[in-house]
Write a protein that holds these residues in place. Structure first.
Motif, PDB file in Angstrom:
ATOM      1  N   TRP A  48      -7.941   4.350   2.313  1.00 47.07           N
ATOM      2  CA  TRP A  48      -8.770   3.462   3.371  1.00 47.07           C
ATOM      3  C   TRP A  48      -8.993   4.065   4.577  1.00 47.07           C
ATOM      4  O   TRP A  48     -10.096   3.923   5.147  1.00 47.07           O
ATOM      5  CB  TRP A  48      -8.188   2.164   3.773  1.00 47.07           C
ATOM      6  N   LEU A  49      -8.375   4.950   4.885  1.00 49.08           N
ATOM      7  CA  LEU A  49      -8.664   5.932   6.269  1.00 49.08           C
ATOM      8  C   LEU A  49     -10.020   6.470   6.068  1.00 49.08           C
ATOM      9  O   LEU A  49     -11.015   6.400   6.915  1.00 49.08           O
ATOM     10  CB  LEU A  49      -7.515   6.745   6.725  1.00 49.08           C
ATOM     11  N   GLU A  50     -10.114   7.234   5.014  1.00 52.50           N
ATOM     12  CA  GLU A  50     -11.397   8.009   4.654  1.00 52.50           C
ATOM     13  C   GLU A  50     -12.573   7.023   4.404  1.00 52.50           C
ATOM     14  O   GLU A  50     -13.606   7.378   4.893  1.00 52.50           O
ATOM     15  CB  GLU A  50     -10.995   8.843   3.438  1.00 52.50           C
ATOM     16  N   GLU A  51     -12.346   5.893   3.991  1.00 49.71           N
ATOM     17  CA  GLU A  51     -13.245   4.955   3.940  1.00 49.71           C
ATOM     18  C   GLU A  51     -13.950   4.406   5.418  1.00 49.71           C
ATOM     19  O   GLU A  51     -15.119   4.418   5.341  1.00 49.71           O
ATOM     20  CB  GLU A  51     -13.051   3.678   3.056  1.00 49.71           C
ATOM     21  N   GLU A  52     -12.797   4.362   6.199  1.00 47.00           N
ATOM     22  CA  GLU A  52     -13.453   3.876   7.329  1.00 47.00           C
ATOM     23  C   GLU A  52     -13.912   4.818   8.324  1.00 47.00           C
ATOM     24  O   GLU A  52     -14.829   4.591   9.110  1.00 47.00           O
ATOM     25  CB  GLU A  52     -11.942   3.287   8.167  1.00 47.00           C
ATOM     26  N   GLN A  53     -13.434   6.095   8.069  1.00 50.15           N
ATOM     27  CA  GLN A  53     -14.055   7.097   8.798  1.00 50.15           C
ATOM     28  C   GLN A  53     -15.487   7.420   8.505  1.00 50.15           C
ATOM     29  O   GLN A  53     -16.241   7.891   9.237  1.00 50.15           O
ATOM     30  CB  GLN A  53     -13.039   8.399   8.601  1.00 50.15           C
ATOM     31  N   ALA A  54     -15.911   7.109   7.311  1.00 55.43           N
ATOM     32  CA  ALA A  54     -17.217   7.218   6.781  1.00 55.43           C
ATOM     33  C   ALA A  54     -18.312   5.955   7.259  1.00 55.43           C
ATOM     34  O   ALA A  54     -19.510   6.179   7.081  1.00 55.43           O
ATOM     35  CB  ALA A  54     -17.129   7.457   5.345  1.00 55.43           C
ATOM     36  N   VAL A  55     -17.488   5.101   8.016  1.00 52.02           N
ATOM     37  CA  VAL A  55     -18.502   4.080   8.322  1.00 52.02           C
ATOM     38  C   VAL A  55     -19.214   4.035   9.563  1.00 52.02           C
ATOM     39  O   VAL A  55     -18.614   4.839  10.646  1.00 52.02           O
ATOM     40  CB  VAL A  55     -17.644   2.561   8.134  1.00 52.02           C
ATOM     41  N   GLY A  56     -20.182   3.789   9.876  1.00 53.11           N
ATOM     42  CA  GLY A  56     -20.872   3.985  11.189  1.00 53.11           C
ATOM     43  C   GLY A  56     -21.023   2.641  11.954  1.00 53.11           C
ATOM     44  O   GLY A  56     -21.129   2.751  13.178  1.00 53.11           O
ATOM     45  N   LEU A  57     -20.726   1.497  11.330  1.00 53.46           N
ATOM     46  CA  LEU A  57     -20.713   0.209  11.840  1.00 53.46           C
ATOM     47  C   LEU A  57     -19.758  -0.614  10.998  1.00 53.46           C
ATOM     48  O   LEU A  57     -20.099  -0.863   9.896  1.00 53.46           O
ATOM     49  CB  LEU A  57     -22.162  -0.391  12.197  1.00 53.46           C
ATOM     50  N   MET A  58     -18.826  -1.449  11.643  1.00 52.59           N
ATOM     51  CA  MET A  58     -17.926  -2.311  11.047  1.00 52.59           C
ATOM     52  C   MET A  58     -18.510  -3.786  11.622  1.00 52.59           C
ATOM     53  O   MET A  58     -18.658  -3.988  12.567  1.00 52.59           O
ATOM     54  CB  MET A  58     -16.537  -2.266  11.581  1.00 52.59           C
ATOM     55  N   LEU A  59     -18.576  -4.615  10.449  1.00 53.81           N
ATOM     56  CA  LEU A  59     -18.833  -6.032  10.673  1.00 53.81           C
ATOM     57  C   LEU A  59     -17.745  -6.871  10.174  1.00 53.81           C
ATOM     58  O   LEU A  59     -17.204  -6.764   9.420  1.00 53.81           O
ATOM     59  CB  LEU A  59     -20.221  -6.403   9.663  1.00 53.81           C
ATOM     60  N   ALA A  97       4.660   5.085  13.652  1.00 55.31           N
ATOM     61  CA  ALA A  97       3.271   5.666  13.448  1.00 55.31           C
ATOM     62  C   ALA A  97       3.215   7.080  12.840  1.00 55.31           C
ATOM     63  O   ALA A  97       3.581   7.884  13.637  1.00 55.31           O
ATOM     64  CB  ALA A  97       2.276   5.173  14.587  1.00 55.31           C
ATOM     65  N   ASP A  98       2.953   7.085  11.574  1.00 54.98           N
ATOM     66  CA  ASP A  98       2.685   8.553  11.105  1.00 54.98           C
ATOM     67  C   ASP A  98       1.199   8.899  11.324  1.00 54.98           C
ATOM     68  O   ASP A  98       0.547   8.128  12.226  1.00 54.98           O
ATOM     69  CB  ASP A  98       3.192   8.705   9.372  1.00 54.98           C
ATOM     70  N   ALA A  99       0.921   9.983  10.973  1.00 54.96           N
ATOM     71  CA  ALA A  99      -0.538  10.927  11.250  1.00 54.96           C
ATOM     72  C   ALA A  99      -1.494  10.106  10.930  1.00 54.96           C
ATOM     73  O   ALA A  99      -2.596   9.828  11.263  1.00 54.96           O
ATOM     74  CB  ALA A  99      -0.799  12.335  10.716  1.00 54.96           C
ATOM     75  N   ALA A 100      -1.385   9.273   9.659  1.00 56.72           N
ATOM     76  CA  ALA A 100      -2.531   8.759   9.007  1.00 56.72           C
ATOM     77  C   ALA A 100      -2.956   7.369   9.770  1.00 56.72           C
ATOM     78  O   ALA A 100      -3.765   6.953  10.119  1.00 56.72           O
ATOM     79  CB  ALA A 100      -2.180   8.124   7.659  1.00 56.72           C
ATOM     80  N   HIS A 101      -1.717   6.728  10.362  1.00 57.04           N
ATOM     81  CA  HIS A 101      -1.922   5.637  10.939  1.00 57.04           C
ATOM     82  C   HIS A 101      -2.355   5.542  12.463  1.00 57.04           C
ATOM     83  O   HIS A 101      -3.290   4.992  12.998  1.00 57.04           O
ATOM     84  CB  HIS A 101      -0.488   4.840  11.166  1.00 57.04           C
ATOM     85  N   PRO A 160       0.772  -1.253  -0.075  1.00 61.52           N
ATOM     86  CA  PRO A 160       0.081   0.154  -0.020  1.00 61.52           C
ATOM     87  C   PRO A 160       0.866   1.336   0.166  1.00 61.52           C
ATOM     88  O   PRO A 160       1.668   1.342   0.706  1.00 61.52           O
ATOM     89  CB  PRO A 160      -0.937  -0.132   1.119  1.00 61.52           C
ATOM     90  N   SER A 161       0.501   2.140  -0.896  1.00 60.57           N
ATOM     91  CA  SER A 161       1.094   3.289  -0.814  1.00 60.57           C
ATOM     92  C   SER A 161       0.533   4.276   0.304  1.00 60.57           C
ATOM     93  O   SER A 161      -0.679   4.025   0.702  1.00 60.57           O
ATOM     94  CB  SER A 161       1.030   4.199  -2.200  1.00 60.57           C
ATOM     95  N   ASP A 162       1.295   5.565   0.523  1.00 60.55           N
ATOM     96  CA  ASP A 162       0.326   6.329   1.284  1.00 60.55           C
ATOM     97  C   ASP A 162      -1.012   6.924   0.976  1.00 60.55           C
ATOM     98  O   ASP A 162      -1.780   7.018   1.569  1.00 60.55           O
ATOM     99  CB  ASP A 162       1.520   7.737   1.653  1.00 60.55           C
ATOM    100  N   GLU A 163      -0.970   6.937  -0.341  1.00 59.24           N
ATOM    101  CA  GLU A 163      -2.227   7.495  -0.816  1.00 59.24           C
ATOM    102  C   GLU A 163      -3.272   6.517  -0.801  1.00 59.24           C
ATOM    103  O   GLU A 163      -4.479   6.848  -0.585  1.00 59.24           O
ATOM    104  CB  GLU A 163      -1.914   7.914  -2.447  1.00 59.24           C
ATOM    105  N   LEU A 164      -2.916   5.187  -1.064  1.00 59.46           N
ATOM    106  CA  LEU A 164      -3.881   4.176  -0.848  1.00 59.46           C
ATOM    107  C   LEU A 164      -4.384   3.941   0.621  1.00 59.46           C
ATOM    108  O   LEU A 164      -5.574   3.631   0.984  1.00 59.46           O
ATOM    109  CB  LEU A 164      -3.549   2.784  -1.313  1.00 59.46           C
TER     110      LEU A 164
END
Length: 191
Positions: free
Chosen positions: A36-47, A69-73, A28-32
């Motif tokens: 995924w971080l933005e995708e996870e932040q938009a989720v209300g519930l993880m299954l 650990a950088d800011a994204a991690h 995974p690149s930093d961009e990828l």
């Protein structure tokens, strides 16, 4: 009604893990990672299914405290801890992790519970883990697929898609490329 999303990194030949549950083939690149971080932040519930839960819970509770650990991690770890999670397993025992990591354990019929959760209010849900997602897919519960394909053939392992009883028609919502030849395709299920 909540929407249910299924998305993971997969090899060009369609596997989320190579034999032996090897997931080290993706780079995974930093961009990828930011995607995924933005995708996870938009989720209300993880299954989560048991295996993916064990993978995620072995690292992300303290991912923000790991060397380098950088800011994204840091943001991913904090979001992971804060996001409500439903863990589906017939072999796990509920323990103190449920309160610490904002998780509930379900040991019964996964499809019935996902259907019930989907009928409720709240933000989108994301299903993680190929076996659990496969059950939701066969039941027609997936609304959106996020397929992030890496340019590698692994030859076998855990497939992203499960065998279905019939066709599911999809509409392409987005295509995007990432460094290293990684390609995102996002599809919505036609209803």
């Amino acid at each position: 009604m909540r929407r249910l999303h299924y998305g993971m990194n997969l090899s060009l030949d369609g596997y989320v893990a190579a034999p032996g549950d090897d997931i080290a083939w993706g780079e995974p690149s930093d961009e990828l990672f930011q995607f995924w971080l933005e995708e996870e932040q938009a989720v209300g519930l993880m299954l989560y299914g048991r295996r993916l839960w064990e993978t995620m819970s072995s690292y992300w509770p303290t991912g923000d405290q790991q060397p380098g650990a950088d800011a994204a991690h840091v943001a991913f770890a904090r979001n992971w801890r804060d996001t409500p999670k439903a863990v589906f397993s017939s072999t796990l025992d509920e323990a103190d992790w449920n309160a610490r990591w904002n998780a509930r354990l379900f040991t019964g019929d996964a499809v019935a519970e996902i259907t019930r959760l989907k009928a409720g209010d709240g933000g989108p849900m994301r299903v993680g883990g190929a076996a659990l997602a496969g059950a939701a897919m066969r039941a027609g519960l997936i609304d959106e697929y996020t397929i992030v394909t890496h340019p590698v053939l692994v030859g076998g392992g855990t497939p992203f898609f499960t065998a279905l009883d019939g066709r599911t028609k999809l509409n392409l919502l987005e295509t995007r490329t990432f460094p290293g030849g990684v390609v995102l395709n996002r599809y919505e299920t036609r209803r």
